[in-house]
Design a protein around this motif. Structure first.
Motif, PDB file in Angstrom:
ATOM      1  N   SER A 159       0.854  -1.208   0.000  1.00 46.26           N
ATOM      2  CA  SER A 159       0.000   0.000   0.000  1.00 46.26           C
ATOM      3  C   SER A 159       0.886   1.254   0.000  1.00 46.26           C
TER       4      SER A 159
ATOM      5  N   LEU B 254       0.326   5.049  -1.792  1.00 41.00           N
ATOM      6  CA  LEU B 254       0.485   6.367  -1.152  1.00 41.00           C
ATOM      7  C   LEU B 254       1.385   7.257  -2.027  1.00 41.00           C
TER       8      LEU B 254
ATOM      9  N   PHE C  19      -4.184  12.515   4.967  1.00 41.59           N
ATOM     10  CA  PHE C  19      -3.987  11.113   5.344  1.00 41.59           C
ATOM     11  C   PHE C  19      -4.635  10.881   6.711  1.00 41.59           C
TER      12      PHE C  19
ATOM     13  N   CYS D  69      -4.652   7.883   9.212  1.00 39.47           N
ATOM     14  CA  CYS D  69      -4.087   6.567   9.503  1.00 39.47           C
ATOM     15  C   CYS D  69      -4.949   5.959  10.607  1.00 39.47           C
TER      16      CYS D  69
ATOM     17  N   ASP E  73      -5.899   5.264   5.521  1.00 36.08           N
ATOM     18  CA  ASP E  73      -4.888   4.215   5.525  1.00 36.08           C
ATOM     19  C   ASP E  73      -5.297   3.184   6.575  1.00 36.08           C
TER      20      ASP E  73
ATOM     21  N   LEU F  91      -7.033   2.464   1.808  1.00 37.80           N
ATOM     22  CA  LEU F  91      -5.871   1.605   1.540  1.00 37.80           C
ATOM     23  C   LEU F  91      -5.829   0.448   2.529  1.00 37.80           C
TER      24      LEU F  91
ATOM     25  N   SER G  89      -6.194  -0.535  -3.004  1.00 38.25           N
ATOM     26  CA  SER G  89      -7.061   0.573  -2.597  1.00 38.25           C
ATOM     27  C   SER G  89      -8.456   0.353  -3.144  1.00 38.25           C
TER      28      SER G  89
END
Ligand SMILES: Cc1ncc(COP(=O)(O)O)c(C=O)c1O
Length: 367
Positions: free
Chosen positions: A95, A99, A161, A163, A194, A222, A239
């Motif tokens: 992944s 990114l 992003f 996470c 993510d 992702l 993704s």
């Protein structure tokens, strides 16, 4: 010749990604003869399932041929597995590659990426490499601070992003928090969820991002085969997004970006969800055990929804714990590069015997 002088200006001071120390390297450096355990890279301590190993062996005889360039058949299987259309799936060399493709492909030089810190250490690297704007937003009590992240959005923001759960803290943000965050967000900003540790999550209020994707085109999710599926060494992640976004990703990727064995192994892995559940359960049980032990020893350990724990020692503790663990053949990840202090470390959940060994060595060091 000073090759650095020949480099592109914005890359001259880039610090390369430092992975968790490999076992062979530690053995050589410290001259350790006994067993070394690596609990530093959030890998799965178990080898890939037998069916996956057999698939890889079968695939070897086809290695004279290039792999399927767009991962057509793996996309079909993933789509079925997740409940989306195959043209919503894109597969990458981990992944991590996706990114990188996203930032290089979408964020212009005068635009910015907003992301949490400390979080996945590759984010700032990828952003610097692309030469685009970098907006780090500190965590709040080891959790992503979505309110602050939203406040940092400007007309220059192109990508965010999220996470979730966050590496290296293991914490997650809930469906309610994510919904509030997305409220009123301009649809020209691409929001990247993510979810590298998705399969480990047990929290009921974890956001269903696939559902969110039905009403919002500007999201991309992702996930990876590296962690729960024990396939970190093969490099395969994927993704899920709007099909038009997928088309752009295909324009940017390298030809044959995902190798033949990775594609075949991932297809087999998807058939083994039942077996995977047993391993995930063991991870949860072991994580609870290690977490409780660390807390009893005085460490602060944020609640984790992953296969790793962040351990923050109290101030009065012995210094150099990470180094001392290494000298005893236990590799954990020091949190200095993540900005979490010299003495904090992240520990991946290993097998019961690896976890027992880690705790034994740690107790001896701090006693
Ligand atoms: C949060 C997060 N995202 C992405 C990745 C990259 O995973 P992959 O092996 O699929 O490139 C990792 C790996 O550690 C991670 O922790």
């Amino acid at each position: 010749m000073n090759f650095k002088d020949l480099m592109r200006q914005h890359l001259k001071d880039l610090k390369p990604y430092v992975p968790g120390k490999p076992i062979e390297e530690l053995r050589r450096e410290k001259n350790i003869a006994g067993e070394i355990i690596k609990l530093a890279s959030n890998e799965n301590p178990k080898e890939p399932f037998k069916e996956i190993r057999e698939t890889i062996i079968e695939e070897i005889s086809l290695l004279n041929r290039y792999p399927n360039s767009g991962c057509h058949y793996l996309c079909e299987d993933l789509a079925k597995h997740i409940g989306v259309d195959p043209d919503q799936i894109f597969v990458g060399n981990g992944s991590n590659e996706i990114l990188d493709i996203l930032v290089r492909g979408f964020v212009r030089l005068d635009e910015e990426v907003v992301y949490p810190f400390p979080s996945f250490i590759a984010y700032p690297l990828i952003i610097e490499l692309a030469g685009v704007g970098d907006v780090k937003v500190p965590l709040d009590n080891y959790r992503l601070d979505l309110k602050s992240m939203k406040e940092k959005i400007t007309p220059a923001t192109k990508m965010i992003f999220i996470c979730n759960p966050n590496n290296p803290t293991g914490t997650y943000v809930s469906a309610d928090e994510v919904n509030e965050f997305l409220q009123g967000l301009p649809d020209t900003i691409i929001v990247v969820f993510d979810e590298a540790y998705y399969e480990f999550v047990t929290a009921d209020d974890y956001p269903d991002t696939i559902e969110l994707l039905k009403s919002r085109d500007n999201l991309i999710i992702l996930r990876t085969f590296s962690k729960a599926y024990s396939l970190a060494g093969l490099r395969v992640g994927y993704s899920i997004s709007h099909p038009d976004l997928v088309k752009c990703l295909h324009m940017i990727r390298q030809p044959f970006n995902v190798n033949r064995m990775a594609q075949a192994a991932a297809k087999t892995a998807l058939k083994l969800s039942g077996k995977l559940k047993g391993r995930l359960r063991e991870n949860s049980e072991q994580m609870e055990f290690v977490s409780n032990e660390l807390k009893t020893l005085g460490f602060t350990v944020p609640p984790s929804q992953t296969n790793f724990l962040l351990a923050i020692p109290p101030l009065e503790f012995e210094t150099g714990i990470v180094e001392k663990l290494m000298e005893r053949g236990v590799i954990v990840r020091g949190m200095n590069p993540f900005g979490l202090g010299e003495e904090s470390f992240r520990i991946s959940i290993g097998t019961p015997s690896e976890n027992g060994r880690f705790l034994k060595e740690l107790k001896e060091i701090i006693s």
